[in-house]
Write an enzyme that holds these catalytic residues in place. Structure first.
Site, PDB file in Angstrom:
ATOM      1  N   ASP A  26       0.921  -0.925  -0.010  1.00 36.56           N
ATOM      2  CA  ASP A  26      -0.058  -0.070   0.027  1.00 36.56           C
ATOM      3  C   ASP A  26       0.775   1.273   0.029  1.00 36.56           C
ATOM      4  O   ASP A  26       2.161   1.208   0.259  1.00 36.56           O
ATOM      5  CB  ASP A  26      -0.977  -0.127   1.125  1.00 36.56           C
ATOM      6  CG  ASP A  26      -1.565   1.044   1.458  1.00 36.56           C
ATOM      7  OD1 ASP A  26      -2.433   1.590   0.283  1.00 36.56           O
ATOM      8  OD2 ASP A  26      -1.822   1.952   2.438  1.00 36.56           O
ATOM      9  N   ASP A  69      -0.365   5.103   0.811  1.00 38.72           N
ATOM     10  CA  ASP A  69      -0.533   6.097   1.901  1.00 38.72           C
ATOM     11  C   ASP A  69      -0.758   5.445   3.372  1.00 38.72           C
ATOM     12  O   ASP A  69      -1.332   4.700   3.758  1.00 38.72           O
ATOM     13  CB  ASP A  69      -1.775   6.863   1.728  1.00 38.72           C
ATOM     14  CG  ASP A  69      -1.983   7.561   0.371  1.00 38.72           C
ATOM     15  OD1 ASP A  69      -0.966   8.223   0.015  1.00 38.72           O
ATOM     16  OD2 ASP A  69      -2.719   7.525  -0.389  1.00 38.72           O
ATOM     17  N   GLU A 120      11.419   9.567  26.429  1.00 37.49           N
ATOM     18  CA  GLU A 120      11.793   9.492  27.677  1.00 37.49           C
ATOM     19  C   GLU A 120      13.303   9.102  27.650  1.00 37.49           C
ATOM     20  O   GLU A 120      13.651   7.957  27.632  1.00 37.49           O
ATOM     21  CB  GLU A 120      11.023   8.666  28.419  1.00 37.49           C
ATOM     22  CG  GLU A 120       9.631   9.038  28.779  1.00 37.49           C
ATOM     23  CD  GLU A 120       8.753   8.301  29.494  1.00 37.49           C
ATOM     24  OE1 GLU A 120       9.455   7.719  30.476  1.00 37.49           O
ATOM     25  OE2 GLU A 120       7.581   8.346  29.378  1.00 37.49           O
TER      26      GLU A 120
END
Length: 382
Positions: A17, A19, A312
């Site tokens: 695919d 997008d 983090e």
């Protein structure tokens, strides 16, 4: 879920695919829609993303017109919005691992098809800005070239036909539920790479579920394996982020025994959307203290179920005191693993320490150690 760690059915070709799978078009949608909706006194809030994901242009347009109560027809909406998107295709970035995967399969002569619900003209317009992509695909099919778009299997069956490969010997890689549904209906093996965070429960039909293309293991499907992993790490194009160290959730030192140096994501939402959640590593520069090795978590930390995507970093050094408010700059140079959940706090802590050891060792390699001299780390202001 039907995911298994053993080898799946051998495949001969790959159908990708576009997008949300290869291109980060989701980030573009918000910007264009915000500009468009302003004239109607409305604001795009992203609430319809899951309803338009994987649909054809006309289907997605109809959803937006209806959900936002726009005083125009679907056709009028499309005629206005299409040129706005066309002007922006040059800015759409490849998702992490996309170019790597395409080059890898192309280099190993694995037949590839690009099958998207976008029109063929739109597909060509999007991929022309990505070097080597168009030439790598034996087949490129748009949703306007088949009777029905995804979740119908038509586009996948047509891709297999043009590749001259049996559908059962094709591997589909998709980011949307309609795409996964269509691939399975075509009798193909399907890997899901969800583009909407924290919705993996919707992809139970897929044969495998991965966090990003960085986590794809082609050998599971009988395809040539990647050979670019080094000491349990994957080199990536370096990216930079920085800001003052802020107080986090209060769990770094207290709960995990690991003093994390949290950074605010304010102003970095677009950048973070380009990178999948997971564990990275690189170099950290503190404005008054020096430069240190670091491992870094990006994501929602499933064990703690964050509501927002966080950054983090864990500086791999023993500090005698806190450094809240100090300017921290990061150069991220490699990837270790996808974000994962853990059944116990002890297993989470053990994995974090393992990540730290992997990062510590890898950063001694010349491939990574050279970035310790990146001027960004020594800048005194943002």
């Amino acid at each position: 879920m039907s995911v298994a760690s053993s080898l799946k059915k051998l495949v001969s070709g790959v159908i990708l695919d576009l997008d949300g799978t290869l291109l980060n078009t989701d980030a573009l949608v918000g910007g264009v829609m915000n500009v468009f909706l302003v004239k109607y006194g409305k604001q795009w809030d992203g609430r319809e993303v899951h309803k338009i994901l994987g649909k054809t242009h006309i289907e997605a347009s109809a959803v937006v017109v209806q959900e936002y109560g726009l005083p125009c027809s679907t056709e009028e909406f499309m005629s206005e919005i299409t040129p706005m998107f066309s002007e922006q295709w040059c800015k759409v970035k490849a998702l992490p691992g996309a170019s790597r995967l395409i080059k890898h399969l192309s280099d190993h002569k694995v037949p590839m098809a690009l099958a998207s619900n976008s029109s063929k003209a739109n597909i060509d317009a999007k991929i022309k800005f990505h070097q080597g992509w168009k030439e790598s695909f034996s087949v490129i099919i748009g949703g306007d070239e088949v009777r029905a778009g995804k979740p119908s299997p038509d586009i996948f069956l047509e891709a297999a036909n043009r590749l001259n490969i049996e559908p059962s010997h094709c591997l589909v890689i998709e980011d949307s539920v309609p795409g996964v549904t269509g691939g399975k209906a075509a009798g193909m093996q399907v890997v899901a790479v969800p583009s909407i965070p924290k919705q993996s429960d919707l992809f139970t039909a897929a044969d495998d579920l991965i966090n990003s293309l960085l986590d794809l293991h082609p050998e599971k499907w009988g395809l040539p394996p990647f050979e670019d992993w080094i000491e349990g790490t994957l080199p990536i194009e370096p990216w930079h982020i920085g800001g003052p160290v802020i107080k986090g959730y209060g769990r770094g030192s207290k709960v995990l025994g690991i003093p994390t140096a949290n950074l605010s994501t304010e102003g970095y939402s677009d950048l973070l959307s380009q990178y999948p959640s997971g564990v990275y590593f690189g170099w950290a520069g503190l404005s008054t203290r020096g430069i240190y090795k670091m491992a870094m978590s990006v994501g929602w930390n499933p064990y703690f179920n964050n509501n927002e995507k966080t950054i983090e970093p864990w500086l791999l050094h023993e500090f005698k005191d806190d450094f809240y408010g100090e300017d921290l700059r990061l150069v991220i140079v490699g990837y270790i693993r996808p974000e994962a959940n853990f059944s116990t706090l002890e297993s989470l802590i053990a994995k974090i320490h393992e990540d730290g050891r992997v990062a510590e060792k890898a950063l001694d390699l010349p491939l990574y150690s050279k970035y310790k001299d990146d001027p960004f780390l020594r800048s005194s202001s943002l």
